[in-house]
Design an enzyme around this catalytic site. Sequence first.
Site, PDB file in Angstrom:
ATOM      1  CE1 TYR A 171      14.713  31.047   5.372  1.00  0.00           C
ATOM      2  CE2 TYR A 171      14.879  28.674   5.079  1.00  0.00           C
ATOM      3  CZ  TYR A 171      14.731  29.937   4.543  1.00  0.00           C
ATOM      4  OH  TYR A 171      14.610  30.102   3.203  1.00  0.00           O
ATOM      5  CE  LYS A 220      -0.214  -0.318   5.038  1.00  0.00           C
ATOM      6  NZ  LYS A 220      -0.963  -0.931   6.159  1.00  0.00           N
TER       7      LYS A 220
HETATM    8  C1  LIG Z   1      -0.173  -1.889   6.797  1.00  0.00           C
HETATM    9  C2  LIG Z   1      -0.747  -3.180   7.267  1.00  0.00           C
HETATM   10  C3  LIG Z   1       0.070  -4.302   7.466  1.00  0.00           C
HETATM   11  C4  LIG Z   1       1.569  -4.265   7.362  1.00  0.00           C
HETATM   12  O1  LIG Z   1       2.103  -3.685   8.531  1.00  0.00           O
HETATM   13  P1  LIG Z   1       3.694  -3.612   8.760  1.00  0.00           P
HETATM   14  O2  LIG Z   1       3.819  -3.104  10.147  1.00  0.00           O
HETATM   15  O3  LIG Z   1       4.204  -2.629   7.764  1.00  0.00           O
HETATM   16  O4  LIG Z   1       4.216  -4.969   8.552  1.00  0.00           O
HETATM   17  C5  LIG Z   1      -0.551  -5.495   7.794  1.00  0.00           C
HETATM   18  N1  LIG Z   1      -1.880  -5.575   7.941  1.00  0.00           N
HETATM   19  C6  LIG Z   1      -2.697  -4.518   7.776  1.00  0.00           C
HETATM   20  C7  LIG Z   1      -4.166  -4.669   7.978  1.00  0.00           C
HETATM   21  C8  LIG Z   1      -2.162  -3.278   7.457  1.00  0.00           C
HETATM   22  O5  LIG Z   1      -2.961  -2.230   7.314  1.00  0.00           O
END
Ligand SMILES: *Cc1c(COP(=O)(O)O)cnc(C)c1O
Length: 362
Positions: free
Chosen positions: A259, A36
């Site tokens: 800055y 994702k």
């Molecule tokens: C993002 C997500 C994962 C992966 O999590 P990580 O900590 O990056 O391994 C797994 N399950 C769900 C439902 C998620 O939203």
Amino acid sequence: MILAAAIVEFSTAALLHNARTAREYAPNSKLIAVIKANAYGHGAVQVARILEAEAEVDAFAVARLDEALSLRDAGIKKKILVLQGFTQIEELTIFHEHQLDAVVHSEYQIEYLENSQINASLSVWLKIDTGMNRLGVQPAQFKLLLTRLRECRSVADEVKFMTHFANADDRQDRKTQQQESCFIETINDETGQKSAANSAAIIAFPVAHYDWNRAGLMLYGASPILDESAQVLGLKPVMNFYARVIAVQQLQKGDAVGYGGSWIAPKNMCLAVVSAGYGDGYPRAAKSGTPVIINNQQASLAGRVSMDMLTVDLTGCNDINIGDKVTLWGDGLPINEIAQSAGTIPYTLMCGITARVRRVWL
Ligand SMILES: *Cc1c(COP(=O)(O)O)cnc(C)c1O
């Protein structure tokens, strides 16, 4: 080729290594690569192509339908789970056409399935809220909702079950065990494949290795476990973020840098101006003292990060020249350390690399 001011180099070898490592941690489970948010900033299509070609994973997961469709458009064939499922009844046809797995986390989605006229057998994962209180059906409603789901003509015969851990990054936290027990007690004697573990649980919580595990962060080579380094866990950084020295300043004691002049030279010293800033995704919140590697030597951030530049204290460094390569995170400089120094987590840094940064896969 003209050198880029700011570049991320992605390592194919590290990605494959981390996928194999995820499998070694959980040899009896299938592996879902969570890609994702553009594969946590690494490029979802590229990551999916590499993992699919090398057969290192069994499926992919994304958050939303649009992300899944981009993968199908790019020719990705493996199973894809959409973690937020469908949120409008019209989407059901698209899930069917593109052979996408839907997570069902709320009763309204079951109503959509019941009311839909589509002639399909959708692959569905019923998500149980075991204590994160975000997505998932309540344990008390599980039996009833499962029965309704199984009666839908549009749903494939075998409904799978999943849950998500809130605190698995902390080995000491007892909530993970409580969530795991709740998951198993809720499912009770129902048959169906199960999935619970994220990266942290793949590494630290083997009792939660069921039929499918969902690896995100660990695939990209950052540590998902509090106070444990990626290296010790056997992970290698996929993302290497580099910039270059574009100026060297000779400062007098008392000179104010950047800055707000918030950083004052404590002595006569040299400062390097480096060609990346928050406009590239380097965190503005990184504190003075945050490590960087410059020409293979350890140095540290001095003064506020600006949009296009950051400044580095060269005390203790030798022979620093215009054009020298500066590592902001990656090999030899764990992203977990930079995240900690900026009061954030590696996830946000990976996702935050901006469009103007040159990207190369090695
Ligand atoms: C993002 C997500 C994962 C992966 O999590 P990580 O900590 O990056 O391994 C797994 N399950 C769900 C439902 C998620 O939203």
